[in-house]
Design an enzyme around this catalytic site. Structure first.
Site, PDB file in Angstrom:
ATOM      1  N   CYS A   2     -65.624 -20.123  -7.912  1.00  0.00           N
ATOM      2  CA  CYS A   2     -66.859 -19.880  -7.177  1.00  0.00           C
ATOM      3  C   CYS A   2     -66.528 -19.806  -5.683  1.00  0.00           C
ATOM      4  O   CYS A   2     -65.710 -20.565  -5.180  1.00  0.00           O
ATOM      5  CB  CYS A   2     -67.925 -20.955  -7.363  1.00  0.00           C
ATOM      6  N   ARG A  27     -62.376 -15.637  -6.395  1.00  0.00           N
ATOM      7  CA  ARG A  27     -62.670 -17.006  -6.823  1.00  0.00           C
ATOM      8  C   ARG A  27     -63.621 -17.048  -8.018  1.00  0.00           C
ATOM      9  O   ARG A  27     -63.862 -18.114  -8.590  1.00  0.00           O
ATOM     10  CB  ARG A  27     -63.306 -17.792  -5.664  1.00  0.00           C
ATOM     11  N   TRP A  73     -68.138 -18.347 -10.913  1.00  0.00           N
ATOM     12  CA  TRP A  73     -67.291 -18.455 -12.104  1.00  0.00           C
ATOM     13  C   TRP A  73     -67.984 -19.518 -12.957  1.00  0.00           C
ATOM     14  O   TRP A  73     -68.014 -20.696 -12.592  1.00  0.00           O
ATOM     15  CB  TRP A  73     -65.872 -18.891 -11.727  1.00  0.00           C
ATOM     16  N   ASN A  99     -70.266 -24.898  -5.082  1.00  0.00           N
ATOM     17  CA  ASN A  99     -68.982 -24.698  -5.755  1.00  0.00           C
ATOM     18  C   ASN A  99     -68.496 -26.075  -6.200  1.00  0.00           C
ATOM     19  O   ASN A  99     -68.440 -26.991  -5.379  1.00  0.00           O
ATOM     20  CB  ASN A  99     -68.000 -24.046  -4.766  1.00  0.00           C
ATOM     21  N   GLY A 100     -68.202 -26.214  -7.499  1.00  0.00           N
ATOM     22  CA  GLY A 100     -67.758 -27.512  -8.020  1.00  0.00           C
ATOM     23  C   GLY A 100     -68.514 -27.835  -9.289  1.00  0.00           C
ATOM     24  O   GLY A 100     -69.117 -26.949  -9.906  1.00  0.00           O
ATOM     25  N   GLU A 486     -43.429 -16.903 -17.446  1.00  0.00           N
ATOM     26  CA  GLU A 486     -44.204 -16.257 -16.382  1.00  0.00           C
ATOM     27  C   GLU A 486     -44.495 -14.797 -16.745  1.00  0.00           C
ATOM     28  O   GLU A 486     -45.611 -14.311 -16.517  1.00  0.00           O
ATOM     29  CB  GLU A 486     -43.432 -16.379 -15.060  1.00  0.00           C
ATOM     30  N   LYS A 490     -48.233 -13.248 -17.144  1.00  0.00           N
ATOM     31  CA  LYS A 490     -48.726 -12.068 -16.411  1.00  0.00           C
ATOM     32  C   LYS A 490     -49.364 -11.086 -17.381  1.00  0.00           C
ATOM     33  O   LYS A 490     -50.442 -10.564 -17.143  1.00  0.00           O
ATOM     34  CB  LYS A 490     -47.592 -11.345 -15.656  1.00  0.00           C
ATOM     35  N   GLU A 493     -52.713 -12.454 -18.898  1.00  0.00           N
ATOM     36  CA  GLU A 493     -53.772 -12.588 -17.894  1.00  0.00           C
ATOM     37  C   GLU A 493     -54.475 -11.265 -17.601  1.00  0.00           C
ATOM     38  O   GLU A 493     -55.690 -11.216 -17.496  1.00  0.00           O
ATOM     39  CB  GLU A 493     -53.167 -13.043 -16.545  1.00  0.00           C
ATOM     40  N   HIS A 509     -37.592 -20.755 -34.750  1.00  0.00           N
ATOM     41  CA  HIS A 509     -38.392 -21.843 -35.320  1.00  0.00           C
ATOM     42  C   HIS A 509     -39.863 -21.493 -35.359  1.00  0.00           C
ATOM     43  O   HIS A 509     -40.716 -22.349 -35.140  1.00  0.00           O
ATOM     44  CB  HIS A 509     -38.154 -23.131 -34.522  1.00  0.00           C
ATOM     45  N   LYS A 608     -59.046 -17.148  -9.238  1.00  0.00           N
ATOM     46  CA  LYS A 608     -57.773 -17.418  -8.566  1.00  0.00           C
ATOM     47  C   LYS A 608     -57.636 -18.870  -8.143  1.00  0.00           C
ATOM     48  O   LYS A 608     -56.557 -19.446  -8.213  1.00  0.00           O
ATOM     49  CB  LYS A 608     -57.640 -16.513  -7.344  1.00  0.00           C
TER      50      LYS A 608
HETATM   51  C1  G6P Z   1     -55.188 -20.003 -11.524  1.00  0.00           C
HETATM   52  C2  G6P Z   1     -54.621 -18.685 -11.027  1.00  0.00           C
HETATM   53  C3  G6P Z   1     -53.111 -18.664 -11.248  1.00  0.00           C
HETATM   54  C4  G6P Z   1     -52.451 -19.848 -10.562  1.00  0.00           C
HETATM   55  C5  G6P Z   1     -53.103 -21.166 -10.999  1.00  0.00           C
HETATM   56  C6  G6P Z   1     -52.648 -22.316 -10.100  1.00  0.00           C
HETATM   57  O1  G6P Z   1     -55.054 -20.095 -12.893  1.00  0.00           O
HETATM   58  O2  G6P Z   1     -55.227 -17.611 -11.709  1.00  0.00           O
HETATM   59  O3  G6P Z   1     -52.577 -17.460 -10.718  1.00  0.00           O
HETATM   60  O4  G6P Z   1     -51.102 -19.877 -10.878  1.00  0.00           O
HETATM   61  O5  G6P Z   1     -54.520 -21.098 -10.876  1.00  0.00           O
HETATM   62  O6  G6P Z   1     -53.121 -22.071  -8.809  1.00  0.00           O
HETATM   63  P1  G6P Z   1     -52.469 -22.615  -7.497  1.00  0.00           P
HETATM   64  O7  G6P Z   1     -53.337 -22.070  -6.398  1.00  0.00           O
HETATM   65  O8  G6P Z   1     -52.530 -24.100  -7.577  1.00  0.00           O
HETATM   66  O9  G6P Z   1     -51.092 -22.104  -7.437  1.00  0.00           O
END
Ligand code: G6P
Length: 613
Positions: A2, A27, A73, A99-100, A486, A490, A493, A509, A608
């Site tokens: 948010c 956000r 969000w 927000n929260g 990672e 990606k 996501e 396994h 994000k």
């Molecule tokens: C969210 C974002 C990710 C990020 C994660 C941790 O899930 O979409 O891209 O890696 O938060 O965020 P930070 O700001 O703590 O790296």
């Protein structure tokens, strides 16, 4: 998670609010709204993105030099028009954005319903508007005091901006656990969840601390109070954000821009710190205050979430390889509730792009309470984690807007490498000759990333073959394993293809049962200690008709008979290899998502900055 914005001054608030919301859209983007105060408070809110809100408002009355806005969000209540912020009461007196999460909202709601309040949304936020209105009936005091008394009854996290019909000249903001920044202009004030939306209006900002509340006035006056009701003179910070860094600069998506920015971002991470390769001189000013603890620590633990947790996995390996000291990596969300055992002399590195991730922040607080020393590895300057840590290093990636993290990851690794090398040097664990060798290679990394990026078109051609996959597997060993995680993250996501990262040998396994002729398997097969083993694992996949995409070193032709596609990357030291091997995986995921028509910068259900736990 948010985003909230606000404006009070002399100018029309609406365009400023919309502009700010667009900058905060990463956000959250399931619904949005604004409230504008002129002769009355007009609230407009709509399901969908900011552009949907703009279309909805088009042609309607948008006057007002005071206003608030929100991009959501969803936590409590589905994304729809009613649950969108701003929220208000039946009387329409109190209008607010939040927000929260208000954790005791159910109890408060019951109490307020008994008092006759009628709720229209399913959100926790609406409770706050009713609560403030109810407190105003019972308590004496100015509007900010009433808001503050109401907030004392709330548990959970909040950053709020509140308007009241009865107080036309005031915007009240407060925060606890969620971020909030006030921008100071010439007789005008701005509010936002992070500094990015403020950068085009002012460089002077105030970061509110937990429990603080501020009343903002049209003439630019600010009255600030601490959690104990004492007045406070705001401390003004000066922002250092270049505006062009907040634009797409000719790229189709922020994610694409950020992938291509990595040579510059990694150079910025190293700049000034990798002081002299030939003299093996490192200069890490941000950790000076905890140097001695860093050099004598008995244990190093890395905390993070998502991509930052993957960087932590790499940090652990770098530290163990260089220092030969036991290191750990923990999901921040598990650590904070896990009854942690904190060793004497233990250092915790909180890794976070945003510096606002609620779990990482809380895990660091928890580590601190148990006697640990906490060091922040953050990208966003002035963020909550950066401010609460005992010391820290910024990664200097520059603003990362795309929800899927890319340049934040590589700069986190670069920063952890510098840190690991610095501690190793001070602890005299390896000699300067070896340190120089690694530093020399580290300084070549940006150029090598540039070279990989020239393969963009050919990676897109490979992506075309696999764009309809339903599942994908990513395999690696050693430093290749966190990179496999990672790469899989990606892909899932942004393209919504189910993907798993596995240590290559573990594949036998379980995951191997999934392999058939439709399953793309990305294998990180760089020359190094486990090359032959990885080759055998790839053969096992091939024997089951899986499609192999291998990440290999330049000039390595041995995989050509095993893999369907090979992507070559320059050679480097094993411990630096994640900085290179992740690049083709980012490009591969990006192109697949674009080819599938996905909204790359705003993937569904994600945000994000995750400021709720
Ligand atoms: C969210 C974002 C990710 C990020 C994660 C941790 O899930 O979409 O891209 O890696 O938060 O965020 P930070 O700001 O703590 O790296």
């Amino acid at each position: 998670m948010c985003g909230i914005v606000g404006y009070i001054g002399k100018r029309e608030a609406y365009p400023i609010l919309i502009n700010g919301l667009k900058r905060l859209e990463y956000r959250g983007y399931d619904s949005a709204g604004v409230a504008l105060f002129s002769d009355t408070i007009r609230t407009y809110k709509h399901r969908g993105k900011i552009t949907d809100l703009e279309k909805y408002i088009y042609g309607k009355e948008t006057n007002g030099v005071l206003g608030i806005g929100h991009t959501r969000w969803a936590t409590h209540g589905v994304p729809n028009d009613v649950n969108a912020h701003p929220h208000t009461t039946e009387t329409g007196d109190i209008v607010l954005v939040h927000n929260g999460i208000i954790e005791n909202y159910a109890t408060l709601k019951l109490f307020l319903e008994k008092k006759g309040h009628v709720f229209s949304s399913e959100t926790d936020t609406e409770v706050l508007a009713h609560l403030i209105e109810e407190i105003r009936k019972e308590e004496k005091g100015d509007f900010p005091s009433i808001v503050q008394i109401a907030l004392q009854k709330v548990s959970g996290a909040y950053a709020i901006a509140v308007l009241s019909l009865k107080d036309p000249g005031i915007l009240v903001v407060a925060k606890k656990g969620s971020p909030l920044v006030v921008g100071v202009g010439e007789k005008e004030l701005y509010v936002a969840s992070d500094p990015y939306p403020l950068a085009e209006y002012t460089k002077r900002v105030i970061y509110l601390e937990d429990g603080e509340i501020a009343a903002l006035f049209h003439d630019g006056r600010i009255e600030m109070r601490t959690s104990t009701y004492e007045s406070k003179t705001p401390h003004i910070h000066v922002l250092d954000i270049e505006l062009e860094r907040l634009e797409k600069s000719g790229f189709e998506h922020f994610m694409q821009k950020e992938i291509h920015e990595q040579p510059r971002a990694v150079r910025d991470s190293l700049r000034g710190r990798l002081y002299s390769v030939e003299d093996a001189l490192l200069n890490l000013g941000g950790i000076q205050s905890v140097q001695e603890k860093l050099f004598t620590a008995g244990r190093y633990t890395f905390l993070g979430c998502g991509t930052s947790w993957h960087a932590g996995l790499i940090g652990k390996k770098i530290f163990e390889d260089l220092l030969r000291i036991s290191s750990h990596v923990e999901y921040a969300s598990e650590f904070r509730y896990g009854n942690p055992i904190v060793g004497e002399n233990e250092i915790f590195f909180g890794i976070s792009q945003s510096g606002e991730t609620a779990d990482t922040l809380a895990a660091m607080q928890c580590a601190k309470e148990h006697g640990g020393t906490v060091v922040g590895i953050c990208n966003v300057v002035g963020s909550s984690i950066a401010r609460m840590a005992d010391a820290g290093l910024y990664t200097h990636a520059g603003p990362e807007i795309g929800v899927a993290s890319t340049k934040a990851f590589t700069t986190q690794i670069a920063t952890l490498l510098l840190l690991g090398l610095y501690i190793t040097q001070k602890r005299k664990i390896i000699d300067d000759k070896n340190i120089k060798k690694i530093l020399r290679e580290l300084s070549n990394i940006p150029e090598k990333i540039e070279k990989i990026l020239t393969a963009d078109d050919s990676i897109r051609d490979i992506a075309k073959k696999y764009k309809n996959a339903k599942n994908a597997l990513y395999l690696g060993r050693g430093y290749g394993f966190p990179v496999a995680l990672e790469g899989a993250l990606k892909l899932k996501e942004i393209s919504y293809i189910h993907a798993e990262g596995y240590p290559a040998a573990e594949m036998k396994h379980g995951p191997i049962a999934l392999v058939d002729e439709y399953m793309p398997v990305v294998v990180i097969a760089l020359e190094g200690p486990s090359y032959e083993k990885i080759m055998s694992n790839a053969e096992e996949i091939r024997a089951r008709k899986g499609k192999i995409i291998a990440i290999v070193n330049e000039g390595d032709t041995r995989f050509q008979n095993v893999a369907d596609d090979c992507i070559e990357i320059p050679k480097t030291e094993d411990l630096l290899s994640p900085l290179l091997s992740v690049i083709p995986l980012q490009l591969f995921a990006y192109h697949i998502a674009v080819l599938r028509g996905c909204d790359v910068d705003r993937p569904r259900n994600l945000a994000k900055s995750v400021t709720v736990e």
